[in-house]
Scaffold this motif. Structure first.
Motif, PDB file in Angstrom:
ATOM      1  N   THR A  78       0.622  -1.658  -0.144  1.00  0.00           N
ATOM      2  CA  THR A  78       0.372  -0.070  -0.138  1.00  0.00           C
ATOM      3  C   THR A  78       1.268   0.945   0.129  1.00  0.00           C
ATOM      4  N   MET A  79       0.505   2.682  -0.925  1.00  0.00           N
ATOM      5  CA  MET A  79       0.613   3.318  -0.850  1.00  0.00           C
ATOM      6  C   MET A  79      -0.315   4.200  -0.360  1.00  0.00           C
ATOM      7  N   TYR A  80       0.556   5.702  -0.126  1.00  0.00           N
ATOM      8  CA  TYR A  80       0.462   6.580   1.060  1.00  0.00           C
ATOM      9  C   TYR A  80       0.473   7.614   0.573  1.00  0.00           C
ATOM     10  N   LEU A  81      -0.946   8.538   0.601  1.00  0.00           N
ATOM     11  CA  LEU A  81      -1.045   9.924   0.065  1.00  0.00           C
ATOM     12  C   LEU A  81      -1.161  10.667   1.039  1.00  0.00           C
ATOM     13  N   GLN A  82      -0.969  11.596   2.722  1.00  0.00           N
ATOM     14  CA  GLN A  82      -0.651  12.257   3.817  1.00  0.00           C
ATOM     15  C   GLN A  82      -1.034  13.694   3.312  1.00  0.00           C
ATOM     16  N   MET A  83      -2.430  13.837   2.648  1.00  0.00           N
ATOM     17  CA  MET A  83      -2.232  15.886   2.131  1.00  0.00           C
ATOM     18  C   MET A  83      -2.794  16.059   3.266  1.00  0.00           C
ATOM     19  N   ASN A  84      -1.967  17.547   4.007  1.00  0.00           N
ATOM     20  CA  ASN A  84      -2.876  18.647   4.987  1.00  0.00           C
ATOM     21  C   ASN A  84      -2.696  19.795   3.929  1.00  0.00           C
ATOM     22  N   SER A  85      -3.536  20.498   5.304  1.00  0.00           N
ATOM     23  CA  SER A  85      -3.600  22.114   4.353  1.00  0.00           C
ATOM     24  C   SER A  85      -4.270  22.590   2.817  1.00  0.00           C
ATOM     25  N   LEU A  86      -4.963  21.738   3.083  1.00  0.00           N
ATOM     26  CA  LEU A  86      -5.795  21.641   2.319  1.00  0.00           C
ATOM     27  C   LEU A  86      -5.860  23.268   1.696  1.00  0.00           C
ATOM     28  N   LYS A  87      -6.500  22.875  -0.119  1.00  0.00           N
ATOM     29  CA  LYS A  87      -6.807  24.106  -0.351  1.00  0.00           C
ATOM     30  C   LYS A  87      -7.694  23.779  -1.485  1.00  0.00           C
ATOM     31  N   PRO A  88      -8.823  24.596  -1.820  1.00  0.00           N
ATOM     32  CA  PRO A  88     -10.041  24.698  -3.294  1.00  0.00           C
ATOM     33  C   PRO A  88      -9.088  24.157  -4.875  1.00  0.00           C
ATOM     34  N   GLU A  89      -7.541  24.348  -4.608  1.00  0.00           N
ATOM     35  CA  GLU A  89      -6.980  24.412  -5.896  1.00  0.00           C
ATOM     36  C   GLU A  89      -6.433  22.909  -5.908  1.00  0.00           C
ATOM     37  N   ASP A  90      -6.940  22.570  -5.210  1.00  0.00           N
ATOM     38  CA  ASP A  90      -6.197  21.025  -4.608  1.00  0.00           C
ATOM     39  C   ASP A  90      -7.128  19.866  -5.482  1.00  0.00           C
ATOM     40  N   THR A  91      -8.503  20.218  -5.651  1.00  0.00           N
ATOM     41  CA  THR A  91      -9.911  19.534  -6.482  1.00  0.00           C
ATOM     42  C   THR A  91      -9.156  19.016  -7.407  1.00  0.00           C
ATOM     43  N   ALA A  92      -9.570  17.433  -7.515  1.00  0.00           N
ATOM     44  CA  ALA A  92      -9.571  16.962  -8.978  1.00  0.00           C
ATOM     45  C   ALA A  92      -9.417  15.555  -7.758  1.00  0.00           C
ATOM     46  N   VAL A  93      -9.530  14.808  -9.641  1.00  0.00           N
ATOM     47  CA  VAL A  93      -9.382  13.540  -9.458  1.00  0.00           C
ATOM     48  C   VAL A  93      -7.605  12.843  -9.389  1.00  0.00           C
TER      49      VAL A  93
END
Length: 126
Positions: A78-93
């Motif tokens: 398994t691989m992970y992506l921890q995403m913090n301090s998300l911004k509206p511009e991070d919206t995507a598939v």
């Protein structure tokens, strides 16, 4: 052959956090270089982060550096992506991708990866 399945996407408010997971089939997961890409509506797929087979080396797009962390657990395939301090511009598939040892090419180039997951939607509201 490697099959990849992403999970963990969803709707989150700006400055929130999400952790994406990418589960891989196969017994040679540790031999594959892995990456995360994303694609927003009307835009091309773009590189987000990558990690080496053993997890000792990582790279990030400038737009996510300092906010996102890529990691992997080879014992769990398994691989992970921890995403913090998300911004509206991070919206995507968000897509996970795997590159076999024999495949050459730059890590930020989508064509350098052999296998792709189906994607998971991340939506960040302002």
């Amino acid at each position: 052959q490697v099959q990849l399945v992403e999970s963990g996407g969803g709707l989150v408010q700006a400055e929130g956090s999400l952790r994406l997971s990418c589960a891989a089939s196969g017994r040679t997961f540790s031999s594959f270089r892995m990456g995360w890409f994303r694609q927003a509506p009307g835009k091309e797929r773009e590189f987000v982060a990558r990690i080496s087979g053993r997890g000792s080396s990582t790279d990030y797009a400038d737009s996510v550096k300092g906010r996102f962390t890529i990691s992997r657990d080879n014992a769990k395939n398994t691989m992970y992506l921890q995403m913090n301090s998300l911004k509206p511009e991070d919206t995507a598939v968000y897509y996970c991708a795997a590159a076999s040892p024999a495949t050459l090419g730059g890590y930020s180039y989508a064509g350098s990866y052999d296998y792709w997951g189906q994607g998971t939607q991340v939506t960040v509201s302002s």
